[in-house]
Design a protein around this motif. Structure first.
Motif, PDB file in Angstrom:
ATOM      1  N   GLU A   1       0.779  -1.243   0.106  1.00 46.64           N
ATOM      2  CA  GLU A   1       0.075  -0.082  -0.075  1.00 46.64           C
ATOM      3  C   GLU A   1       0.896   1.316   0.061  1.00 46.64           C
ATOM      4  O   GLU A   1       1.989   1.426   0.857  1.00 46.64           O
ATOM      5  N   ARG A   2       0.329   2.194  -0.743  1.00 46.84           N
ATOM      6  CA  ARG A   2       1.415   3.387  -0.900  1.00 46.84           C
ATOM      7  C   ARG A   2       0.588   4.610  -1.186  1.00 46.84           C
ATOM      8  O   ARG A   2      -0.527   4.572  -1.963  1.00 46.84           O
ATOM      9  N   VAL A   3       1.278   5.546  -0.843  1.00 40.70           N
ATOM     10  CA  VAL A   3       0.912   7.022  -1.063  1.00 40.70           C
ATOM     11  C   VAL A   3       1.955   7.383  -1.837  1.00 40.70           C
ATOM     12  O   VAL A   3       3.122   7.716  -1.395  1.00 40.70           O
ATOM     13  N   VAL A   4       1.608   7.952  -3.488  1.00 41.07           N
ATOM     14  CA  VAL A   4       2.679   8.184  -4.173  1.00 41.07           C
ATOM     15  C   VAL A   4       2.531   9.777  -4.555  1.00 41.07           C
ATOM     16  O   VAL A   4       1.502  10.045  -4.902  1.00 41.07           O
ATOM     17  N   ASP A   5       3.473  10.494  -4.323  1.00 39.86           N
ATOM     18  CA  ASP A   5       3.503  11.891  -4.442  1.00 39.86           C
ATOM     19  C   ASP A   5       3.764  12.252  -5.860  1.00 39.86           C
ATOM     20  O   ASP A   5       4.703  12.052  -6.580  1.00 39.86           O
ATOM     21  N   LEU A   6       2.669  12.832  -6.569  1.00 40.33           N
ATOM     22  CA  LEU A   6       2.759  13.260  -7.978  1.00 40.33           C
ATOM     23  C   LEU A   6       2.767  14.637  -8.337  1.00 40.33           C
ATOM     24  O   LEU A   6       2.841  15.329  -9.324  1.00 40.33           O
ATOM     25  N   THR A   7       3.161  15.480  -7.225  1.00 43.87           N
ATOM     26  CA  THR A   7       3.184  16.757  -7.334  1.00 43.87           C
ATOM     27  C   THR A   7       4.203  17.376  -8.388  1.00 43.87           C
ATOM     28  O   THR A   7       3.941  18.176  -9.420  1.00 43.87           O
ATOM     29  N   ARG A   8       5.481  16.696  -8.417  1.00 46.38           N
ATOM     30  CA  ARG A   8       6.290  16.991  -9.358  1.00 46.38           C
ATOM     31  C   ARG A   8       5.924  16.678 -10.787  1.00 46.38           C
ATOM     32  O   ARG A   8       6.176  17.490 -11.548  1.00 46.38           O
ATOM     33  N   ASP A   9       5.508  15.778 -10.746  1.00 46.16           N
ATOM     34  CA  ASP A   9       4.855  15.244 -12.206  1.00 46.16           C
ATOM     35  C   ASP A   9       3.690  16.145 -12.645  1.00 46.16           C
ATOM     36  O   ASP A   9       3.577  16.680 -13.914  1.00 46.16           O
ATOM     37  N   CYS A  10       2.909  16.755 -11.985  1.00 44.54           N
ATOM     38  CA  CYS A  10       2.197  17.814 -12.027  1.00 44.54           C
ATOM     39  C   CYS A  10       2.690  18.975 -12.435  1.00 44.54           C
ATOM     40  O   CYS A  10       1.901  19.792 -13.396  1.00 44.54           O
ATOM     41  N   GLU A  11       3.494  19.471 -11.871  1.00 50.20           N
ATOM     42  CA  GLU A  11       4.334  20.847 -12.012  1.00 50.20           C
ATOM     43  C   GLU A  11       4.955  20.476 -13.133  1.00 50.20           C
ATOM     44  O   GLU A  11       5.081  21.474 -14.132  1.00 50.20           O
ATOM     45  N   THR A  12       5.632  19.530 -13.566  1.00 51.66           N
ATOM     46  CA  THR A  12       6.381  19.309 -14.776  1.00 51.66           C
ATOM     47  C   THR A  12       5.524  19.547 -16.037  1.00 51.66           C
ATOM     48  O   THR A  12       5.650  20.145 -17.134  1.00 51.66           O
ATOM     49  N   PHE A  13       4.337  18.722 -16.043  1.00 54.13           N
ATOM     50  CA  PHE A  13       3.280  18.971 -17.018  1.00 54.13           C
ATOM     51  C   PHE A  13       2.774  20.238 -17.209  1.00 54.13           C
ATOM     52  O   PHE A  13       2.838  20.694 -18.254  1.00 54.13           O
ATOM     53  N   LEU A  14       2.623  20.917 -15.997  1.00 50.80           N
ATOM     54  CA  LEU A  14       2.271  22.603 -16.316  1.00 50.80           C
ATOM     55  C   LEU A  14       2.965  23.318 -16.753  1.00 50.80           C
ATOM     56  O   LEU A  14       2.982  24.232 -17.577  1.00 50.80           O
ATOM     57  N   HIS A  15       4.596  23.060 -16.444  1.00 52.14           N
ATOM     58  CA  HIS A  15       5.532  23.763 -17.126  1.00 52.14           C
ATOM     59  C   HIS A  15       5.584  23.617 -18.401  1.00 52.14           C
ATOM     60  O   HIS A  15       5.786  24.544 -19.316  1.00 52.14           O
ATOM     61  N   GLU A  16       5.375  22.501 -19.047  1.00 54.28           N
ATOM     62  CA  GLU A  16       5.617  22.103 -20.564  1.00 54.28           C
ATOM     63  C   GLU A  16       4.285  22.519 -21.421  1.00 54.28           C
ATOM     64  O   GLU A  16       4.358  22.917 -22.474  1.00 54.28           O
ATOM     65  N   GLU A  17       3.316  22.417 -20.801  1.00 50.42           N
ATOM     66  CA  GLU A  17       2.064  22.662 -21.490  1.00 50.42           C
ATOM     67  C   GLU A  17       0.994  23.809 -21.089  1.00 50.42           C
ATOM     68  O   GLU A  17       0.346  24.195 -21.844  1.00 50.42           O
ATOM     69  N   ALA A  18       0.957  24.598 -19.968  1.00 47.04           N
ATOM     70  CA  ALA A  18       0.382  25.526 -19.584  1.00 47.04           C
ATOM     71  C   ALA A  18       0.797  26.857 -19.876  1.00 47.04           C
ATOM     72  O   ALA A  18      -0.170  27.726 -20.083  1.00 47.04           O
ATOM     73  N   ALA A  19       2.015  27.012 -20.382  1.00 46.37           N
ATOM     74  CA  ALA A  19       2.353  28.373 -20.755  1.00 46.37           C
ATOM     75  C   ALA A  19       2.005  29.554 -20.235  1.00 46.37           C
ATOM     76  O   ALA A  19       1.372  30.471 -20.893  1.00 46.37           O
ATOM     77  N   ASP A  20       2.158  29.384 -18.779  1.00 44.65           N
ATOM     78  CA  ASP A  20       1.861  30.787 -18.059  1.00 44.65           C
ATOM     79  C   ASP A  20       0.319  31.149 -17.967  1.00 44.65           C
ATOM     80  O   ASP A  20       0.005  32.149 -17.559  1.00 44.65           O
ATOM     81  N   ARG A  21      -0.507  30.163 -18.471  1.00 42.66           N
ATOM     82  CA  ARG A  21      -1.983  30.482 -18.586  1.00 42.66           C
ATOM     83  C   ARG A  21      -2.718  30.052 -17.322  1.00 42.66           C
ATOM     84  O   ARG A  21      -2.103  29.102 -16.398  1.00 42.66           O
ATOM     85  N   ASP A  22      -3.631  30.693 -16.936  1.00 45.93           N
ATOM     86  CA  ASP A  22      -4.679  30.258 -15.908  1.00 45.93           C
ATOM     87  C   ASP A  22      -5.455  29.262 -16.288  1.00 45.93           C
ATOM     88  O   ASP A  22      -6.123  29.051 -17.484  1.00 45.93           O
ATOM     89  N   GLY A  23      -6.166  28.564 -15.341  1.00 47.37           N
ATOM     90  CA  GLY A  23      -6.946  27.151 -15.766  1.00 47.37           C
ATOM     91  C   GLY A  23      -6.986  26.181 -14.656  1.00 47.37           C
ATOM     92  O   GLY A  23      -7.127  26.595 -13.453  1.00 47.37           O
ATOM     93  N   LEU A  24      -7.531  25.173 -15.049  1.00 50.35           N
ATOM     94  CA  LEU A  24      -7.533  23.927 -13.978  1.00 50.35           C
ATOM     95  C   LEU A  24      -6.633  22.828 -14.396  1.00 50.35           C
ATOM     96  O   LEU A  24      -6.747  22.548 -15.651  1.00 50.35           O
ATOM     97  N   LEU A  25      -6.213  22.291 -13.519  1.00 46.40           N
ATOM     98  CA  LEU A  25      -5.635  20.763 -13.539  1.00 46.40           C
ATOM     99  C   LEU A  25      -6.562  19.738 -13.087  1.00 46.40           C
ATOM    100  O   LEU A  25      -6.727  19.773 -11.854  1.00 46.40           O
ATOM    101  N   ASN A  26      -6.909  18.753 -13.830  1.00 41.83           N
ATOM    102  CA  ASN A  26      -7.822  17.680 -13.372  1.00 41.83           C
ATOM    103  C   ASN A  26      -6.506  16.512 -13.306  1.00 41.83           C
ATOM    104  O   ASN A  26      -6.029  16.402 -14.223  1.00 41.83           O
ATOM    105  N   VAL A  27      -6.665  15.836 -12.093  1.00 40.86           N
ATOM    106  CA  VAL A  27      -5.983  14.466 -11.873  1.00 40.86           C
ATOM    107  C   VAL A  27      -6.891  13.459 -11.716  1.00 40.86           C
ATOM    108  O   VAL A  27      -7.649  13.669 -10.879  1.00 40.86           O
ATOM    109  N   PHE A  28      -6.816  12.432 -12.657  1.00 35.47           N
ATOM    110  CA  PHE A  28      -7.983  11.050 -12.832  1.00 35.47           C
ATOM    111  C   PHE A  28      -7.046  10.020 -12.705  1.00 35.47           C
ATOM    112  O   PHE A  28      -6.260   9.893 -13.584  1.00 35.47           O
TER     113      PHE A  28
END
Length: 140
Positions: free
Chosen positions: A18-45
């Motif tokens: 059983e684990r709790v896996v921290d995904l924060t860095r993955d989320c930040e990397t995704f946003l850095h590469e794809e969000a391009a300084d925009r405002d919006g919403l990140l959905n994690v599913f």
């Protein structure tokens, strides 16, 4: 204009415990590469019947406390109607009712807006399935 909706699938090996896996860095990397300084919403599913997404503190014992609380609320014993898999596996199918399989988080200027101690985490109590997918989607 950049795409208003961008998605990426992470492949996570959560192991046989059983684990709790921290995904924060993955989320930040995704946003850095794809969000391009925009405002919006990140959905994690998490498209799995036996895993969830939590926004909690990690590294100071809270992740272990969460797993301990889930053991208290959802004991891994033979009380469950759902009985395939390892003993007590039925509890894993109840988990998403308590730790939902999704979280939607604000993004401002391409940056995830978490509190000081908050992390985005995969919660996986299913010892029978180590391979997990996590879909990150940015709408902005």
């Amino acid at each position: 204009m950049p795409d208003a909706f961008i998605t990426r699938v992470l492949h996570i090996n959560s192991g046989s415990q059983e684990r709790v896996v921290d995904l924060t860095r993955d989320c930040e990397t995704f946003l850095h590469e794809e969000a391009a300084d925009r405002d919006g919403l990140l959905n994690v599913f998490v498209p799995h019947a036996t895993a969830g997404v939590a926004v909690i503190e990690t590294g100071a014992g809270s992740d272990d406390d969460l797993l301990a609380a889930l053991h208290t609320l959802l004991p891994a014993d033979d009380r469950w109607q759902h009985r395939h898999g390892s003993p007590g596996h039925g509890r894993d199918h109840v988990l998403p009712a308590l730790v939902p399989p999704h979280a939607t988080l604000p993004v401002v200027g391409g940056r995830l807006q978490l509190g000081t101690w908050q992390s985005v985490c995969l919660v996986d109590t299913n010892k029978d399935n180590a391979g997990r997918q996590v879909r990150l989607s940015f709408l902005g």
